[in-house]
Design a protein around this motif. Structure first.
Motif, PDB file in Angstrom:
ATOM      1  N   TYR A 161      98.549 -14.084  57.771  1.00 22.83           N
ATOM      2  CA  TYR A 161      98.922 -14.801  56.556  1.00 22.83           C
ATOM      3  C   TYR A 161     100.365 -14.467  56.190  1.00 22.83           C
ATOM      4  O   TYR A 161     100.754 -13.297  56.182  1.00 22.83           O
ATOM      5  CB  TYR A 161      97.974 -14.413  55.414  1.00 22.83           C
ATOM      6  CG  TYR A 161      96.529 -14.445  55.850  1.00 22.83           C
ATOM      7  CD1 TYR A 161      95.821 -15.639  55.873  1.00 22.83           C
ATOM      8  CD2 TYR A 161      95.894 -13.287  56.302  1.00 22.83           C
ATOM      9  CE1 TYR A 161      94.505 -15.677  56.314  1.00 22.83           C
ATOM     10  CE2 TYR A 161      94.582 -13.319  56.743  1.00 22.83           C
ATOM     11  CZ  TYR A 161      93.892 -14.518  56.748  1.00 22.83           C
ATOM     12  OH  TYR A 161      92.598 -14.559  57.189  1.00 22.83           O
ATOM     13  N   TRP A 175     104.244 -11.637  57.951  1.00 20.53           N
ATOM     14  CA  TRP A 175     102.872 -11.954  58.334  1.00 20.53           C
ATOM     15  C   TRP A 175     101.994 -10.741  58.076  1.00 20.53           C
ATOM     16  O   TRP A 175     102.314  -9.626  58.488  1.00 20.53           O
ATOM     17  CB  TRP A 175     102.797 -12.341  59.808  1.00 20.53           C
ATOM     18  CG  TRP A 175     103.363 -13.695  60.109  1.00 20.53           C
ATOM     19  CD1 TRP A 175     104.569 -13.968  60.679  1.00 20.53           C
ATOM     20  CD2 TRP A 175     102.750 -14.951  59.842  1.00 20.53           C
ATOM     21  NE1 TRP A 175     104.751 -15.327  60.785  1.00 20.53           N
ATOM     22  CE2 TRP A 175     103.645 -15.959  60.281  1.00 20.53           C
ATOM     23  CE3 TRP A 175     101.534 -15.340  59.273  1.00 20.53           C
ATOM     24  CZ2 TRP A 175     103.365 -17.315  60.173  1.00 20.53           C
ATOM     25  CZ3 TRP A 175     101.253 -16.697  59.170  1.00 20.53           C
ATOM     26  CH2 TRP A 175     102.156 -17.659  59.612  1.00 20.53           C
ATOM     27  N   LEU A 188     101.202 -19.601  54.163  1.00 16.44           N
ATOM     28  CA  LEU A 188     100.866 -20.131  55.479  1.00 16.44           C
ATOM     29  C   LEU A 188      99.721 -19.330  56.082  1.00 16.44           C
ATOM     30  O   LEU A 188      99.602 -18.120  55.862  1.00 16.44           O
ATOM     31  CB  LEU A 188     102.072 -20.077  56.427  1.00 16.44           C
ATOM     32  CG  LEU A 188     103.267 -20.976  56.104  1.00 16.44           C
ATOM     33  CD1 LEU A 188     104.388 -20.725  57.103  1.00 16.44           C
ATOM     34  CD2 LEU A 188     102.876 -22.444  56.111  1.00 16.44           C
ATOM     35  N   ARG A 190      97.900 -18.539  59.843  1.00 18.21           N
ATOM     36  CA  ARG A 190      98.108 -18.638  61.290  1.00 18.21           C
ATOM     37  C   ARG A 190      96.842 -18.199  62.017  1.00 18.21           C
ATOM     38  O   ARG A 190      96.270 -17.154  61.718  1.00 18.21           O
ATOM     39  CB  ARG A 190      99.277 -17.752  61.727  1.00 18.21           C
ATOM     40  CG  ARG A 190      99.604 -17.856  63.225  1.00 18.21           C
ATOM     41  CD  ARG A 190     100.778 -16.958  63.575  1.00 18.21           C
ATOM     42  NE  ARG A 190     100.430 -15.546  63.459  1.00 18.21           N
ATOM     43  CZ  ARG A 190     101.322 -14.548  63.517  1.00 18.21           C
ATOM     44  NH1 ARG A 190     102.607 -14.825  63.667  1.00 18.21           N
ATOM     45  NH2 ARG A 190     100.928 -13.293  63.404  1.00 18.21           N
ATOM     46  N   THR A 192      95.420 -17.404  65.823  1.00 17.16           N
ATOM     47  CA  THR A 192      95.795 -17.132  67.208  1.00 17.16           C
ATOM     48  C   THR A 192      94.530 -16.989  68.044  1.00 17.16           C
ATOM     49  O   THR A 192      93.643 -16.203  67.709  1.00 17.16           O
ATOM     50  CB  THR A 192      96.631 -15.842  67.306  1.00 17.16           C
ATOM     51  OG1 THR A 192      97.773 -15.957  66.457  1.00 17.16           O
ATOM     52  CG2 THR A 192      97.096 -15.612  68.733  1.00 17.16           C
ATOM     53  N   VAL A 204      99.393 -23.016  62.981  1.00 16.37           N
ATOM     54  CA  VAL A 204      99.885 -22.632  61.658  1.00 16.37           C
ATOM     55  C   VAL A 204      99.567 -23.753  60.675  1.00 16.37           C
ATOM     56  O   VAL A 204      99.785 -24.932  60.963  1.00 16.37           O
ATOM     57  CB  VAL A 204     101.401 -22.350  61.683  1.00 16.37           C
ATOM     58  CG1 VAL A 204     101.898 -21.960  60.297  1.00 16.37           C
ATOM     59  CG2 VAL A 204     101.714 -21.242  62.690  1.00 16.37           C
ATOM     60  N   TYR A 205      99.066 -23.364  59.485  1.00 20.40           N
ATOM     61  CA  TYR A 205      98.647 -24.330  58.481  1.00 20.40           C
ATOM     62  C   TYR A 205      99.292 -23.983  57.144  1.00 20.40           C
ATOM     63  O   TYR A 205      99.306 -22.820  56.736  1.00 20.40           O
ATOM     64  CB  TYR A 205      97.124 -24.327  58.317  1.00 20.40           C
ATOM     65  CG  TYR A 205      96.384 -24.470  59.622  1.00 20.40           C
ATOM     66  CD1 TYR A 205      96.089 -25.717  60.146  1.00 20.40           C
ATOM     67  CD2 TYR A 205      96.004 -23.342  60.348  1.00 20.40           C
ATOM     68  CE1 TYR A 205      95.421 -25.850  61.352  1.00 20.40           C
ATOM     69  CE2 TYR A 205      95.338 -23.463  61.556  1.00 20.40           C
ATOM     70  CZ  TYR A 205      95.050 -24.720  62.047  1.00 20.40           C
ATOM     71  OH  TYR A 205      94.398 -24.833  63.250  1.00 20.40           O
TER      72      TYR A 205
END
Length: 209
Positions: A161, A175, A188, A190, A192, A204-205
């Motif tokens: 995040y 992050w 954001l 993420r 993985t 990524v959103y």
């Protein structure tokens, strides 16, 4: 001189059988190779379809997430959304929560799983539904309405995040592996993933899609 009797000698029969066996063996190897290639191609296509479907679903629901009640860690993220997909619609009071979970089976297989949770109704005598659980940080009991495996057979799965932090009078984006419920929701998200074919580019959103 006597003419040789019509037919094949034992040596000729052995040679013919050996050649036929070699041809059959080569044919079986070619067929096995073709079947393996088809299975790998089918599995790869299915993996790509699962990933695309999970990507679209998480993007859709995360873009409509509500500002309050976001629970985020490296293994899962849980929130309420105004864009809940599927047969269950979020009510005005937000009775349904969605959880994306990096689950691990007993044999070590990792999967990306999606669960829908609803407030559990009180049972007579204070009993709890066998499918109920407590949501972290909340004095409420929720039950699992629906669960599904979005992406199976992963080697790794983790969330991160992006959140700004203050450092020496500067605002730095970093992050993080966890966001506390009392903190603002991350800017954001993420995801993985890694499969047997290798790492997948991180997804990524943003809050707005």
């Amino acid at each position: 001189m006597n003419r040789r009797a019509a037919g094949f000698t034992l040596i000729e029969l052995l040679v013919a059988i050996t050649l036929a066996s070699l041809v059959a063996l080569l044919g079986a190897l070619v067929l096995r190779t073709a079947i393996d290639f088809h299975e790998r191609a089918t599995r790869h296509i299915r993996e790509r379809e699962d990933l695309r479907a999970a990507d679209r679903l998480l993007l859709h629901e995360w873009s409509g997430r509500r500002a309050q009640g976001v629970l985020a860690s490296a293994n899962e993220i849980e929130f309420q959304t105004d864009r809940l997909a599927g047969p269950y619609a979020a009510g005005e009071a937000g009775e349904v929560r969605v959880r994306y979970l990096c689950s691990r089976s007993d044999d070590g297989q990792v999967a990306l799983e999606r669960l829908l949770l609803a407030r559990a109704e009180a049972q007579p005598g204070g009993a709890r539904d066998s499918r109920s659980e407590r949501v972290s940080g909340k004095n409420e009991t929720w039950r699992v309405l629906h669960s599904e495996i979005l992406v199976p057979q992963l080697l790794a799965c983790r969330f991160a995040y992006l959140e700004p932090r203050e450092e020496r009078d500067a605002r730095i984006a970093q992050w993080r592996a966890e966001i506390a419920e009392a903190e603002p929701p991350p800017r954001l998200l993420r995801l993985t993933l890694a499969t047997a074919r290798g790492d997948i580019a991180p997804l990524v959103y943003g809050a707005d899609g």
